[in-house]
Design a protein around this motif. Structure first.
Motif, PDB file in Angstrom:
ATOM      1  N   ALA A  68       1.463  -1.502  -0.409  1.00 33.28           N
ATOM      2  CA  ALA A  68      -0.073  -0.282  -0.055  1.00 33.28           C
ATOM      3  C   ALA A  68       1.101   1.353  -0.032  1.00 33.28           C
ATOM      4  N   ILE A  69       2.116   1.006   0.592  1.00 27.84           N
ATOM      5  CA  ILE A  69       2.739   2.447   0.890  1.00 27.84           C
ATOM      6  C   ILE A  69       3.521   2.429  -0.362  1.00 27.84           C
ATOM      7  N   ASP A  70       3.913   1.167  -0.985  1.00 26.25           N
ATOM      8  CA  ASP A  70       4.858   1.470  -2.969  1.00 26.25           C
ATOM      9  C   ASP A  70       3.907   0.195  -3.906  1.00 26.25           C
ATOM     10  N   PRO A  71       2.977   0.699  -4.312  1.00 25.33           N
ATOM     11  CA  PRO A  71       2.397  -0.479  -5.296  1.00 25.33           C
ATOM     12  C   PRO A  71       3.350  -0.792  -6.280  1.00 25.33           C
ATOM     13  N   GLU A  72       3.999   0.153  -6.683  1.00 27.88           N
ATOM     14  CA  GLU A  72       5.492  -0.785  -7.252  1.00 27.88           C
ATOM     15  C   GLU A  72       6.420  -1.400  -7.020  1.00 27.88           C
ATOM     16  N   ILE A  73       6.198  -1.942  -5.650  1.00 30.39           N
ATOM     17  CA  ILE A  73       7.329  -2.652  -5.013  1.00 30.39           C
ATOM     18  C   ILE A  73       6.999  -4.648  -6.178  1.00 30.39           C
ATOM     19  N   SER A  74       8.945  -4.766  -6.246  1.00 31.24           N
ATOM     20  CA  SER A  74       9.059  -5.938  -6.905  1.00 31.24           C
ATOM     21  C   SER A  74       8.527  -7.035  -6.358  1.00 31.24           C
ATOM     22  N   ASP A  75       8.221  -8.278  -7.148  1.00 34.59           N
ATOM     23  CA  ASP A  75       7.902  -9.762  -6.268  1.00 34.59           C
ATOM     24  C   ASP A  75       8.827 -10.030  -5.093  1.00 34.59           C
ATOM     25  N   ALA A  76       9.898  -9.890  -5.681  1.00 35.12           N
ATOM     26  CA  ALA A  76      11.115  -9.803  -4.679  1.00 35.12           C
ATOM     27  C   ALA A  76      11.320  -8.801  -3.116  1.00 35.12           C
ATOM     28  N   GLY A  77      10.077  -7.894  -3.521  1.00 37.54           N
ATOM     29  CA  GLY A  77      10.298  -6.444  -2.831  1.00 37.54           C
ATOM     30  C   GLY A  77       9.565  -7.405  -1.741  1.00 37.54           C
ATOM     31  N   ARG A  78       8.003  -8.068  -2.573  1.00 40.39           N
ATOM     32  CA  ARG A  78       7.111  -8.046  -1.778  1.00 40.39           C
ATOM     33  C   ARG A  78       7.763 -10.079  -0.495  1.00 40.39           C
ATOM     34  N   LEU A  79       8.877 -10.589  -1.563  1.00 37.97           N
ATOM     35  CA  LEU A  79       8.736 -11.823  -0.265  1.00 37.97           C
ATOM     36  C   LEU A  79       9.806 -11.726   0.288  1.00 37.97           C
TER      37      LEU A  79
END
Length: 201
Positions: A68-79
């Protein structure tokens, strides 16, 4: 000084023996992480509800806040976000004031274990610094919401310790579901399900 025959590993339900002082990525299994985190209570179990609020559920909440803070976060960042507290499947969830009192050795063990977990799932051992800052911010915001909704803090008291959240709870999709404690099996399954959406391995 530890004796030569001292045991520094833990046997996991997967059958793996995880060396706690020198963990190998080869001994890290998703099933063990999900099983452990779904059974580790946040806030030392001092939360409202019929179930403990687990670290597995907290991890999903942090991921959702980071997105929600950074909708552009990568899948690696999400992991990285989902796995940010993953060492607690072995070490338990020690509240921050106690971690600070314990100091270096605890944090060193935690960092080595987190690095092994990252490598096991195809990530660099240490997350990029900008991403680490984002995850810490999301973690603090999650702590604010948990403190107010589950752990008996007033909003003013939570702001003192965790800061002012940039999001209102109702701005987060599915917030009511994310902040209501899940039964253990649901927490386990949700953690695995989210993990699987972020990986192809």
């Amino acid at each position: 000084m530890a004796r030569a025959n001292s045991r520094a590993w833990q046997r996991m339900l997967s059958g793996r023996r995880l060396d706690l002082l020198d963990p190998s990525p080869l001994d890290v299994e998703l099933s063990d992480i999900a099983h452990g985190l779904a059974r580790v209570a946040r806030w030392n179990g001092q939360t409202r509800g019929d179930y403990a609020y687990s670290v597995a559920q907290h991890s999903v909440l942090v991921l959702e806040i980071a997105c929600a803070i950074d909708p552009e976060i990568s899948d690696a960042g999400r992991l990285y976000a989902l796995l940010h507290d993953s060492p607690e499947y072995v070490m338990g969830d020690i509240i921050s004031p106690f971690k600070a009192a314990m100091g270096g050795n605890y944090r060193d063990v935690e960092a080595r274990l987190l690095g092994a977990i990252h490598v096991r799932f195809g990530l660099a051992a240490i997350a990029p610094s900008a991403l680490t800052k984002l995850i810490k911010r999301a973690d603090k915001e999650a702590a604010f919401f948990e403190a107010v909704n589950l752990a008996g803090f007033s909003a003013d008291e939570a702001r003192k310790y965790f800061g002012e959240p940039t999001l209102a709870g109702f701005d987060l999709p599915g917030f009511d579901r994310l902040i209501r404690p899940w039964p253990t099996q649901q927490a386990h399954e949700q953690f695995v399900s989210v993990f699987e959406t972020l990986t192809v391995a």
